[in-house]
Design an enzyme around this catalytic site. Structure first.
Site, PDB file in Angstrom:
ATOM      1  N   ASP A   1      46.186  38.840  47.784  1.00 51.70           N
ATOM      2  CA  ASP A   1      44.775  38.695  47.419  1.00 51.70           C
ATOM      3  C   ASP A   1      44.102  40.054  47.209  1.00 51.70           C
ATOM      4  OD1 ASP A   1      41.895  38.244  47.654  1.00 51.70           O
ATOM      5  OD2 ASP A   1      42.411  36.254  48.397  1.00 51.70           O
TER       6      ASP A   1
ATOM      7  N   SER B   1      40.702  37.041  43.613  1.00 51.17           N
ATOM      8  CA  SER B   1      40.800  35.802  44.355  1.00 51.17           C
ATOM      9  C   SER B   1      40.122  34.661  43.586  1.00 51.17           C
ATOM     10  CB  SER B   1      40.213  36.009  45.762  1.00 51.17           C
ATOM     11  OG  SER B   1      40.670  35.004  46.634  1.00 51.17           O
TER      12      SER B   1
END
Length: 294
Positions: free
Chosen positions: A155, A41
């Site tokens: 993610d 991320s």
């Protein structure tokens, strides 16, 4: 004197990840040598620009960001998969990074994403740096997932918010993990969800983030005068709580040499206008965790 070498693990956590810059600045200031970066991320973003030698340019941009800039970078998606397409953000990153490949970076780099269909981590260690970053930042509900080699990637924080495993073969002096899901500094006693009335006006500096997003929706769609973003607030809190639990488990199972902890309520997921504050926090927390090595 030979510099101590560091395998740097940069966790996920939205705007709190700007603290990663502060940690890197502390390491640079005290003659540590970063020999690899693993992240997911926001950790892939900061780690990627560092490995590409572009951290100065990235930091300079982030220090100028305002709330209005954040909203202007949101290319809202009216289809399925996520609230935001992410093309504007990636175009801005492309202007900083260019068309780099991971193999061309000065140090080994791993971006961790999640293959949602097969429930597996995916380590991106070659190919386009921008594509690896884009895959790893696909926060569920918010940012559209991408298709990569026949897989739907989201993610990496969904499965591993502090990805230490890619550093196992580094043979560095120190494995340093930056966990953005640390213990909260303030207890949240209650959480209230209200519909957002976009006809109401508030001063710019007092307008909460979700209200600004709602206003922007209203100006684009003009379909309704009331937009309920409560589900996104709830999803965001749930994601933070989930990441905190997984991070504790991962750090217990594969303990790094040192962990820098950033409280998960240090700032909101999209409060990128607090860049300077988060960088200072990262520097201070690195000092606290690492000063005994000096």
């Amino acid at each position: 004197m030979k510099k101590k070498t560091v395998s740097l693990v940069l966790g996920s956590g939205g705007a709190r990840g700007l603290a990663h810059i502060g940690v890197i600045r502390w390491l640079e200031a005290h003659d540590f040598e970063i020999v690899s970066v693993s992240g997911c991320s926001i950790g892939t973003v900061v780690g990627g620009v560092y490995a590409a030698g572009k951290l100065d340019e990235f930091e300079a941009w982030m220090r100028t960001i305002t709330k209005l800039d954040i909203v202007s970078l949101m290319d809202f998606n009216w289809g399925k998969g996520g609230l935001i397409k992410g093309e504007k953000v990636m175009n801005r990153l492309s202007g900083i990074l260019g068309d780099l490949h991971i193999e061309d970076l000065a140090i080994p780099y791993t971006a961790v994403a999640a293959d949602i269909s097969n429930e597996k981590e995916v380590w991106l260690q070659k190919g386009s740096l921008l594509q690896a970053i884009r895959a790893s930042i696909s926060l569920p509900l918010y940012l559209m997932p991408i298709e990569f080699n026949g897989k739907t990637l989201i993610d990496g924080g969904v499965l591993n918010p502090v990805p230490i495993a890619p550093t196992f073969g580094d043979h560095s002096d120190i494995t340093l993990a930056v966990n953005l899901a640390g213990e909260m500094t303030h207890k949240i006693d209650d959480f209230e969800i209200n519909q957002v009335d976009i006809s109401a006006q508030e001063p710019e500096e007092e307008m909460p983030f979700h209200r600004k997003v709602s206003d922007y929706f209203g100006s684009l769609a003009a379909k309704t005068s009331r937009i309920d973003l409560g589900m996104y607030d709830i999803a965001n809190q749930a994601f933070d709580a989930m990441q905190s639990t997984i991070a504790r488990q991962k750090l217990a199972a594969y303990p790094p040499d040192i962990t820098v902890e950033i409280a998960r309520d240090a700032c909101g997921t999209f409060e990128f206008e607090r860049t300077a504050e988060m960088i200072d926090l990262g520097y201070e927390r690195a000092e606290h965790a690492l000063k005994h090595l000096l």
